[in-house]
Enzyme design. Structure first.
Site: not given
Ligand code: DX5
Ligand code: ZN
Length: 220
Positions: A8, A31, A33, A35, A64, A66, A135, A173, A196
């Site tokens: 990610s 990946h 993210d 948002m 992804h 969100m 998730m 994920d 992380s």
């Protein structure tokens, strides 16, 4: 398709996404993210950043989303160059139409489930999908603790996918690390997001290889 590792970029240095992607040459996908501060209480980036990254990265982009109203926005992420686009079923008004549109535009269509969303009501959607994302944290932030309560759902999703017989990938994920990836693999996941764990490591590419080995240690 065997085990795939999809780091990610949320945990990468946003000022240097190109070189961060180059640091994880062994990753199968990047990946990313997205948002919108509505579907989740955090705000990241949109299609223009994905378009820029897709042009310079060696790996394909796994977007992804969100976000609220993915029906409206998901196609623009395919047009930006994402090879896989994941929408949350909790946010989609017409998931069948949306999955078909993503595929028609040339990307893999994927459906994500928050920790409290069951897989069973969506069994009939499986033929429309290329991947299910379970998730394993509440979406919104990197660095959260893995939720063991999601493991039975990974198992149930694997059972449904095998019953359906299609080549549908099962992605996890959230909180995926050397400590938790084996549990996910044993439950039946085959695509692993790790933010992380990868970018917090001294050598991110080596961590990608270690995660892959750890996940491959157990089959389903
Ligand atoms: C969280 C995102 C994840 C996140 C994972 O909402 O969807 O992709 O970056 O980060 P880690 O691996 O640190 O839990
Ligand atoms: Zn994600």
């Amino acid at each position: 398709m065997g085990i795939q590792i999809t780091p990610s970029m949320l945990s990468a240095d946003f000022a240097n996404l190109q070189s961060e992607a180059a640091r994880i040459a062994g990753a199968d996908w990047l990946h990313v993210d997205v948002m919108d501060n509505h579907f989740v209480p955090n705000l990241t980036l949109g299609a223009p950043v994905i378009e820029a990254l897709a042009k310079v990265a060696a790996q394909p982009i796994d977007a992804h989303l969100m976000i609220d109203n993915p029906d409206r926005w998901a196609p623009s992420f395919v047009e930006a160059g994402a090879g896989s686009v994941t929408f949350h079923v909790e946010a989609a008004a017409a998931p069948v139409r949306l999955a078909r549109e993503i595929r028609a535009l040339g990307a893999r269509a994927s459906m994500a489930l928050r920790p409290a969303t069951p897989i069973e009501p969506y069994e009939d959607l499986l033929p429309e999908l290329d991947m299910i994302l379970v998730m394993t944290v509440e979406p919104g932030f990197g660095g959260q603790a893995f939720l063991d309560m999601c493991l039975p759902k990974i198992r149930r999703a694997r059972t449904l996918i095998d019953k359906h017989g299609g080549d549908i990938w099962l992605q996890v994920d959230g909180g995926v690390s050397l400590d938790t990836i084996e549990r996910c693999a044993e439950a039946g996941a085959d695509v692993f997001v790790a933010g992380s764990a990868v970018f917090g490591a001294e050598d991110p590419d080596r961590m990608v290889a270690e995660l892959r080995a750890q996940a491959g240690g157990t089959g389903h």
